[in-house]
Design an enzyme around this catalytic site. Structure first.
Site, PDB file in Angstrom:
ATOM      1  N   GLU A 171       0.910  -1.134  -0.140  1.00 26.02           N
ATOM      2  CA  GLU A 171       0.021  -0.012  -0.016  1.00 26.02           C
ATOM      3  C   GLU A 171       1.017   1.290  -0.009  1.00 26.02           C
ATOM      4  O   GLU A 171       1.990   1.197   0.490  1.00 26.02           O
ATOM      5  CB  GLU A 171      -0.806   0.161   1.196  1.00 26.02           C
ATOM      6  N   GLU A 174      -2.575  11.515   3.257  1.00 26.29           N
ATOM      7  CA  GLU A 174      -3.250  10.975   4.517  1.00 26.29           C
ATOM      8  C   GLU A 174      -3.172  11.649   5.697  1.00 26.29           C
ATOM      9  O   GLU A 174      -1.976  12.348   5.914  1.00 26.29           O
ATOM     10  CB  GLU A 174      -2.774   9.369   4.773  1.00 26.29           C
TER      11      GLU A 174
END
Length: 344
Positions: A139, A144
């Site tokens: 990932e 984020e």
């Protein structure tokens, strides 16, 4: 310089060698803007893997409830900011989209005007394995963070997550602040941007900016961010050029070299994901929630706050100007092409 060596049958184009470590060139392969997102992405409608207080809705529901639409050419995806959530429901209506295609080496660029903010909000723009059992297959988090409501939550976090065996060196991590060096599992190996303009309210006040990820099996991952209208932003990116050259750019904010991480082994073909969840394992954590001040005098828990305060999520939306994928251009010392007499 382009030199030409010819005969009656062949032309030899002698091209300059490009330093693949410093001057890699990429050409536009895919672009999404406005309604393109409805054609190029699918809407996730299952439970949130991060245990958020969220109800991801399908494409038809998102359109009918005005949670996914186009405004002024920009793609909008947002959470519901009208309704109190029923206690028996999964959570607040929101959107998570996945690209229909997968990608490996190349450069991904997203020009964002607005990102979601608010107590309990956890927005992300990332790529992830479609075939592996996470974290196998990897990932990559490009945008984020949580909340985005004050200086404490105004720095974007770039992170790799992998199965065991992918590590980062102590140096050469970019201009940001490196965190852990072991990329294994849920925490991963992150680099936090030092600028408060790359996430949350500060980002939105400036009408956003441009995020860039470069993925290379030989060199690893690098990430850049430039605020909207920044004079430091490369002109090949801001002009929308069909061809971009990495050597023209500044030092990356986050660098994840391949020295101690076999990129091919730990990161397979990835889909692109953009989502907005609430609370969950990070934004609902006790320490994060206590530090945010979001509980207020009412003493809200993260889940109850998300459930009971729809008006708090009017700014919980993505507004995306464009998303682009650039593929690497193969370099060579020479290319030979046969020409017919009439072509010559």
């Amino acid at each position: 310089m382009l030199s030409i060596i010819s005969s009656s049958k062949y032309i030899l184009l002698s091209l300059p060698l490009i330093n693949t470590a410093l001057g890699a060139t990429y050409t536009l392969s895919k672009s999404w803007q406005g309604n393109d997102f409805f054609d190029g992405f699918t809407w996730w409608e299952w439970d949130d893997p991060t245990q958020g207080r969220v109800n991801y809705v399908n494409r038809e529901t998102a359109i009918s409830r005005n949670l996914s639409y186009v405004n002024g050419g920009n793609f909008i995806m947002r959470a519901d900011s009208t309704n109190v959530v029923d206690s028996s429901a999964r959570g607040r209506d929101s959107v998570r989209i996945h690209s229909k295609d997968t990608y490996t080496d190349g450069i991904l660029i997203m020009d964002v005007k607005h990102m979601p903010t608010g107590c309990g909000a956890w927005p992300a723009f990332w790529t992830c394995t479609r075939a592996g059992t996470w974290p196998a297959g990897g990932e990559v988090d490009i945008i984020e963070g949580i909340y985005g409501i004050n200086q404490q939550y105004s720095n974007n976090l770039f992170t790799l997550h992998s199965d065991a065996g992918c590590k980062m060196p102590a140096t050469n991590r970019g201009s940001g602040t490196p965190l852990l060096s072991d990329c294994t599992g849920g925490v991963g190996c992150g680099v936090r941007d030092k600028s408060s303009k790359s996430f949350g309210e500060e980002f939105n006040k400036n009408e956003g900016g441009i995020f860039v990820m470069r993925r290379s099996k030989a060199r690893g991952f690098s990430f850049w961010f430039w605020p909207h209208n920044s004079p430091q932003a490369p002109t090949d990116i801001t002009s929308g050029s069909q061809t971009i050259m990495e050597s023209l750019w500044s030092t990356p904010i986050a660098n994840f070299p391949a020295d101690q991480c076999d990129i091919n082994r730990h990161f397979d073909d990835h889909e692109i994901i953009i989502n907005l969840t609430f609370a969950g394992v990070w934004a609902g954590g006790d320490a994060q929630w206590a530090a945010s001040g979001c509980a207020g005098t009412a003493g809200w828990t993260p889940d109850d706050y998300v459930k009971s305060n729809p008006q708090a999520f009017t700014d919980a939306y993505w507004e995306i100007r464009s998303l682009k994928w650039y593929a690497p251009v193969c370099t060579a010392g020479a290319k030979k092409r046969r020409l017919t007499e009439d072509q010559w």
